[in-house]
Design an enzyme around this catalytic site. Structure first.
Site, mmCIF file in Angstrom:
data_model
loop_
_atom_site.group_PDB
_atom_site.id
_atom_site.type_symbol
_atom_site.label_atom_id
_atom_site.label_comp_id
_atom_site.label_asym_id
_atom_site.label_seq_id
_atom_site.Cartn_x
_atom_site.Cartn_y
_atom_site.Cartn_z
ATOM 1 N N THR A 124 57.804 41.712 7.271
ATOM 2 C CA THR A 124 56.958 40.914 6.383
ATOM 3 C C THR A 124 56.345 41.843 5.337
ATOM 4 O OG1 THR A 124 56.511 39.398 8.168
ATOM 5 C CG2 THR A 124 54.991 39.341 6.300
ATOM 6 N N CYS A 261 50.832 39.166 14.017
ATOM 7 C CA CYS A 261 51.247 38.490 12.778
ATOM 8 C C CYS A 261 50.127 37.735 12.084
ATOM 9 C CB CYS A 261 52.397 37.546 13.082
ATOM 10 S SG CYS A 261 53.744 38.364 13.914
#
Ligand code: UGA
Length: 430
Positions: A124, A261
């Site tokens: 990410t 996350c």
């Protein structure tokens, strides 16, 4: 020529890299997995899986003939046309994503024979990174390397299912042909494929995680109001979830979201917006509600026990959610340190995470089984909804506890059953 290279490379064999590599092998591809950690690579070469993910050891063993583990970047670029990047992008102290590991890979490229490769970003990375990397690739004169953004949507604990049966596959590219080649790797999967440009693909990832985190903070605030007005958040959530526009998922109120996350990505998106001069107000609230939610449990304990000095509290579950050994940003860490800060003794039991917990929750007495953890305690807090806790040995627990109080931080237990066993029960918003 592209066609001569048969394998698919994966650089960075952490959680995402290992799941991606193994599942690509399961789809029939030959995969070369590369990491700089020689010990980990040796372990994987022996078939040992260094993380806890249900089904992963078995899938790895099944596909071992199609998987090679190496510490050599050269091998990867030599044999693979398509190379995934799955290195860590942890948050920096400002909340931005730390891209140093991505750029470490980039800096090694000029020494390798790189031409006609496709670099696929799985990590990410902030919106705009792909364009920056494409520019850097051009500057490094690495030969023709196309860049693709292909974000992952795996959940720890159900990662294999999420990979093999995804809700969608997102492919952001500049070059249509390179995008087609990456899409072809997934052709056996039945899922809508979203083809778009690179920044849009990057944003889909952040927006998805931020929206899910917002849903959780929203239902947590509803839960807090439910406590004041005598409503039951679990039924409120069921009622809301029946509306197709809302949907039933991610409406479980509890003691806040954790993991590697959501906390990182929500903060990073806030930073990405802030760096452009846009103040993303909603995300500030999502983060703050999540922080306060973890602390509310301490108030619940004080309400029943008075000052917590010298009280003993047992935490059931340490991992940030069930079916993982991961403790990153787990609510248990904040809770344990708040309780110890109040002068309480904290004991804990987790079915899987205990061997990984010593550093994360210093000062907590880690126990090998549930009954040792609850023995002599003034209260039990259920922090992680492991299956094992669905049927607690309530009678035995009551006999060995100092005081029969259960705070159910995940609304996981049946309140009536717990109360019938002689406990004081408190959930979140019910
Ligand atoms: C999350 C996303 O769900 C994945 O789609 C994404 O790929 C991944 O982040 C990532 O970016 O890599 P994960 O962090 O593994 O996956 O875990 P989730 O199952 O989403 O749970 C996150 C946290 O939210 C946990 O602490 C969980 O307890 C909490 N949660 C979840 C709630 O408090 N309530 C809910 O209703 C759902």
């Amino acid at each position: 020529m592209r066609s001569e290279k048969k394998g698919v490379g994966v650089i960075g064999i952490g959680y995402v890299g290992l799941v991606t590599g193994t599942c690509l092998a399961e789809l029939g591809h030959h995969v070369i997995c590369m990491d700089i950690d020689a010990e980990k690579i040796a372990q994987l070469g022996e078939g040992e899986v260094p993380i806890y993910e249900p089904g992963l050891p078995e899938l790895l063993e099944k596909n071992q003939e199609r998987m090679i583990f190496t510490t050599s970047l050269e091998d990867v670029f030599e044999d693979c046309e398509i190379v995934y990047i799955a290195v860590d992008t942890p948050p920096t102290f400002t909340g931005d994503a730390d891209l140093s590991r991505v750029f470490q890979v980039m800096s090694a490229l000029p020494g390798l024979s790189t031409d006609d490769h496709i670099m696929v970003m799985k990590s990410t990375v902030p919106v705009g990174t792909g364009n920056k990397i494409s520019a850097e690739l051009a500057r490094l004169e690495t030969g023709n390397i196309d860049y693709i953004s292909n974000p992952e949507f795996l959940r720890e604990g159900s990662a294999l299912g999420d990979f093999m049966e995804p809700d969608r596959i997102v492919i952001g590219s500049r070059n249509q042909e390179a995008g087609d080649k990456v899409a072809a790797l997934y052709e056996k999967l039945e899922a809508p494929v979203v083809r778009t440009n690179i920044p849009t693909a990057e944003m889909i990832k952040y927006a998805s995680n931020a929206f899910l985190a917002t849903k959780i903070s929203f239902i947590n605030e509803i839960a807090n109001v439910c406590e004041e007005v005598g409503a039951d958040v679990t039924i409120v959530a069921d009622g809301m979830g029946l509306d197709k526009r809302i949907g039933p998922h991610f409406l479980n109120a509890g003691i806040g979201f954790g993991g590697s996350c959501f906390p990182k990505d929500v903060t990073a998106l806030k930073q990405i917006a802030g760096n452009t001069g846009y103040h993303f107000q909603l995300l500030n609230a999502v983060i703050e509600v999540n922080e306060l939610q973890k602390r509310r449990v301490v108030n619940k304990l004080r309400k029943h026990l008075g000052p917590l000095t010298d009280k003993t509290i047992a935490l059931l579950g340490l991992a940030f959610k069930p079916n993982t050994s991961d403790l990153r940003e787990a609510s248990s860490i904040v809770l344990a340190s708040r309780l110890m800060g109040d002068g309480a003794y904290v004991k804990a039991y987790d079915p899987v995470a205990i061997p990984y917990a010593a550093k994360a929750v210093r000062g907590v007495l880690l126990c090998d089984d549930l009954l040792s953890a609850v023995e002599g305690c003034d209260a039990v807090v259920l922090v992680t909804e492991w299956d094992e806790f669905a049927e607690l040995p309530l009678e035995k627990m009551k006999k060995i506890m100092n005081n029969p109080l259960i705070i159910d931080g995940r609304n996981f237990l049946d309140p009536q059953q717990v109360r019938a066993a002689g406990f004081t029960y408190e959930g979140i918003g019910r």
